[in-house]
Design a protein around this motif. Sequence first.
Motif, PDB file in Angstrom:
ATOM      1  N   ASP A  36       3.871   5.601  -5.777  1.00  0.00           N
ATOM      2  CA  ASP A  36       3.705   5.624  -7.257  1.00  0.00           C
ATOM      3  C   ASP A  36       2.409   6.755  -7.637  1.00  0.00           C
ATOM      4  O   ASP A  36       2.529   7.240  -8.768  1.00  0.00           O
ATOM      5  CB  ASP A  36       3.230   4.259  -7.628  1.00  0.00           C
ATOM      6  CG  ASP A  36       4.550   3.634  -7.857  1.00  0.00           C
ATOM      7  OD1 ASP A  36       5.675   3.908  -8.026  1.00  0.00           O
ATOM      8  OD2 ASP A  36       4.382   2.074  -8.153  1.00  0.00           O
ATOM      9  N   ALA A  37       1.443   6.545  -6.984  1.00  0.00           N
ATOM     10  CA  ALA A  37       0.407   7.568  -6.983  1.00  0.00           C
ATOM     11  C   ALA A  37       0.705   9.073  -6.916  1.00  0.00           C
ATOM     12  O   ALA A  37       0.055   9.890  -7.884  1.00  0.00           O
ATOM     13  CB  ALA A  37      -0.968   7.282  -6.096  1.00  0.00           C
ATOM     14  N   ILE A  38       1.586   9.454  -6.033  1.00  0.00           N
ATOM     15  CA  ILE A  38       2.351  10.801  -6.144  1.00  0.00           C
ATOM     16  C   ILE A  38       3.070  10.986  -7.407  1.00  0.00           C
ATOM     17  O   ILE A  38       2.674  11.915  -8.251  1.00  0.00           O
ATOM     18  CB  ILE A  38       3.082  11.108  -5.024  1.00  0.00           C
ATOM     19  CG1 ILE A  38       2.294  10.991  -3.914  1.00  0.00           C
ATOM     20  CG2 ILE A  38       3.774  12.500  -5.082  1.00  0.00           C
ATOM     21  CD1 ILE A  38       2.954  10.905  -2.710  1.00  0.00           C
ATOM     22  N   HIS A  79       3.761   9.008   6.607  1.00  0.00           N
ATOM     23  CA  HIS A  79       3.090   8.718   8.143  1.00  0.00           C
ATOM     24  C   HIS A  79       1.766   7.767   8.126  1.00  0.00           C
ATOM     25  O   HIS A  79       1.670   7.214   8.912  1.00  0.00           O
ATOM     26  CB  HIS A  79       2.531  10.262   8.365  1.00  0.00           C
ATOM     27  CG  HIS A  79       2.233  10.313   9.834  1.00  0.00           C
ATOM     28  ND1 HIS A  79       1.287  11.487  10.085  1.00  0.00           N
ATOM     29  CD2 HIS A  79       2.368  10.119  10.999  1.00  0.00           C
ATOM     30  CE1 HIS A  79       1.061  11.499  11.430  1.00  0.00           C
ATOM     31  NE2 HIS A  79       1.671  10.401  11.878  1.00  0.00           N
ATOM     32  N   LYS A  80       0.890   7.935   6.923  1.00  0.00           N
ATOM     33  CA  LYS A  80      -0.248   6.901   6.886  1.00  0.00           C
ATOM     34  C   LYS A  80       0.046   5.293   6.970  1.00  0.00           C
ATOM     35  O   LYS A  80      -0.508   4.725   7.644  1.00  0.00           O
ATOM     36  CB  LYS A  80      -1.081   7.693   5.650  1.00  0.00           C
ATOM     37  CG  LYS A  80      -2.261   6.487   5.697  1.00  0.00           C
ATOM     38  CD  LYS A  80      -3.025   7.031   4.254  1.00  0.00           C
ATOM     39  CE  LYS A  80      -4.258   6.018   4.201  1.00  0.00           C
ATOM     40  NZ  LYS A  80      -5.056   6.228   2.831  1.00  0.00           N
ATOM     41  N   HIS A  81       1.093   5.456   6.108  1.00  0.00           N
ATOM     42  CA  HIS A  81       1.311   3.689   5.987  1.00  0.00           C
ATOM     43  C   HIS A  81       2.310   3.086   6.843  1.00  0.00           C
ATOM     44  O   HIS A  81       2.244   1.763   7.087  1.00  0.00           O
ATOM     45  CB  HIS A  81       1.656   3.493   4.630  1.00  0.00           C
ATOM     46  CG  HIS A  81       0.558   3.638   3.509  1.00  0.00           C
ATOM     47  ND1 HIS A  81      -0.383   2.818   3.300  1.00  0.00           N
ATOM     48  CD2 HIS A  81       0.252   4.872   2.539  1.00  0.00           C
ATOM     49  CE1 HIS A  81      -1.420   3.558   2.555  1.00  0.00           C
ATOM     50  NE2 HIS A  81      -1.003   4.729   2.000  1.00  0.00           N
ATOM     51  N   SER A 109      13.115   2.430  -0.933  1.00  0.00           N
ATOM     52  CA  SER A 109      12.031   3.504  -0.840  1.00  0.00           C
ATOM     53  C   SER A 109      11.367   2.996   0.484  1.00  0.00           C
ATOM     54  O   SER A 109      10.922   4.045   1.228  1.00  0.00           O
ATOM     55  CB  SER A 109      10.932   3.360  -1.619  1.00  0.00           C
ATOM     56  OG  SER A 109      11.351   3.710  -3.075  1.00  0.00           O
ATOM     57  N   VAL A 110      11.321   1.755   1.042  1.00  0.00           N
ATOM     58  CA  VAL A 110      10.649   1.384   2.349  1.00  0.00           C
ATOM     59  C   VAL A 110      11.876   2.082   3.555  1.00  0.00           C
ATOM     60  O   VAL A 110      11.273   2.715   4.365  1.00  0.00           O
ATOM     61  CB  VAL A 110      10.632   0.120   2.416  1.00  0.00           C
ATOM     62  CG1 VAL A 110      10.082  -0.385   3.986  1.00  0.00           C
ATOM     63  CG2 VAL A 110       9.383  -0.397   1.565  1.00  0.00           C
ATOM     64  N   ALA A 133       0.993  -1.344  -0.151  1.00  0.00           N
ATOM     65  CA  ALA A 133       0.030   0.174  -0.012  1.00  0.00           C
ATOM     66  C   ALA A 133       0.939   1.182  -0.124  1.00  0.00           C
ATOM     67  O   ALA A 133       0.679   2.116  -0.587  1.00  0.00           O
ATOM     68  CB  ALA A 133      -0.881  -0.134   1.132  1.00  0.00           C
ATOM     69  N   TYR A 134       1.879   1.182   0.637  1.00  0.00           N
ATOM     70  CA  TYR A 134       2.775   2.509   0.986  1.00  0.00           C
ATOM     71  C   TYR A 134       3.684   2.418  -0.517  1.00  0.00           C
ATOM     72  O   TYR A 134       3.254   3.763  -1.083  1.00  0.00           O
ATOM     73  CB  TYR A 134       4.016   2.103   1.930  1.00  0.00           C
ATOM     74  CG  TYR A 134       5.231   3.024   1.827  1.00  0.00           C
ATOM     75  CD1 TYR A 134       5.055   4.321   2.327  1.00  0.00           C
ATOM     76  CD2 TYR A 134       6.575   2.533   1.420  1.00  0.00           C
ATOM     77  CE1 TYR A 134       6.205   5.025   2.029  1.00  0.00           C
ATOM     78  CE2 TYR A 134       7.702   3.114   1.542  1.00  0.00           C
ATOM     79  CZ  TYR A 134       7.474   4.491   1.640  1.00  0.00           C
ATOM     80  OH  TYR A 134       8.705   5.382   1.605  1.00  0.00           O
ATOM     81  N   LEU A 135       4.064   1.724  -1.184  1.00  0.00           N
ATOM     82  CA  LEU A 135       4.777   1.560  -2.856  1.00  0.00           C
ATOM     83  C   LEU A 135       3.614   2.208  -3.546  1.00  0.00           C
ATOM     84  O   LEU A 135       3.707   2.809  -4.307  1.00  0.00           O
ATOM     85  CB  LEU A 135       5.277   0.496  -3.003  1.00  0.00           C
ATOM     86  CG  LEU A 135       6.625   0.074  -1.835  1.00  0.00           C
ATOM     87  CD1 LEU A 135       7.144  -1.435  -2.334  1.00  0.00           C
ATOM     88  CD2 LEU A 135       7.775   1.078  -2.396  1.00  0.00           C
TER      89      LEU A 135
END
Length: 146
Positions: free
Chosen positions: A73-75, A139-141, A88-89, A67-69
Motif C-alpha cells: 500500500d505504501a508503494i 523479498h523483505k517480507h 496479493s499474498v 507488514a507485507y500488505l
Amino acid sequence: MNARRTVAALAAGLLAVTLAACGSSSDDKPATAAGGTASRADREEARDAAREAAGLPPEPSVTKRYAYLEALDAIDPRISKPGKDDQSVSRGLDQCGSIKTTKDRARLVEMALERFTIDTRLPDIDNEATGGKILDVVHKHLCPDF
C-alpha cells in the motif's frame, strides 16, 4: 493504517479466537493415507512441506502478512485490490519462487509487474521503479532468506 487493513486485522483476530474456541470432531478432519485422521498441525505441516518442495516459502504469519500488505500500500494503494489480500499474498509467494530461481533483477522486476497485473491494470505506474519496489517488498517480507 487504512480501513481495510484494520477490518482485515480484526477479522483475522476474530477468526483465530473463533477457531480456538471451536473444537473439531474427527469427522471434520481429512483421512490420512493410513486411514486415520490428520490434525490441523499435520495438514499445515504437509502444506508447508509441499510449498518448500515447490521452492516457495511457508504462508506468512499474521504479523508478516500485515507488514507485507502495508508495504504494498505504501508503494501504491491500488496494487493490492480491496478485498483481495489473499491474492496479493499468493502473488507475492509466487514471486518468491521466481526470486529463488532467477538471479536477473531486470527479469524479476518485469515478472513482478506482470504477476501483480500492473502492466495491464495500472499503466501509469508500469515502470521499473514500481516493479523494483514490489520486488523488494516481496523479498523483505515474504522470503528474506532467498
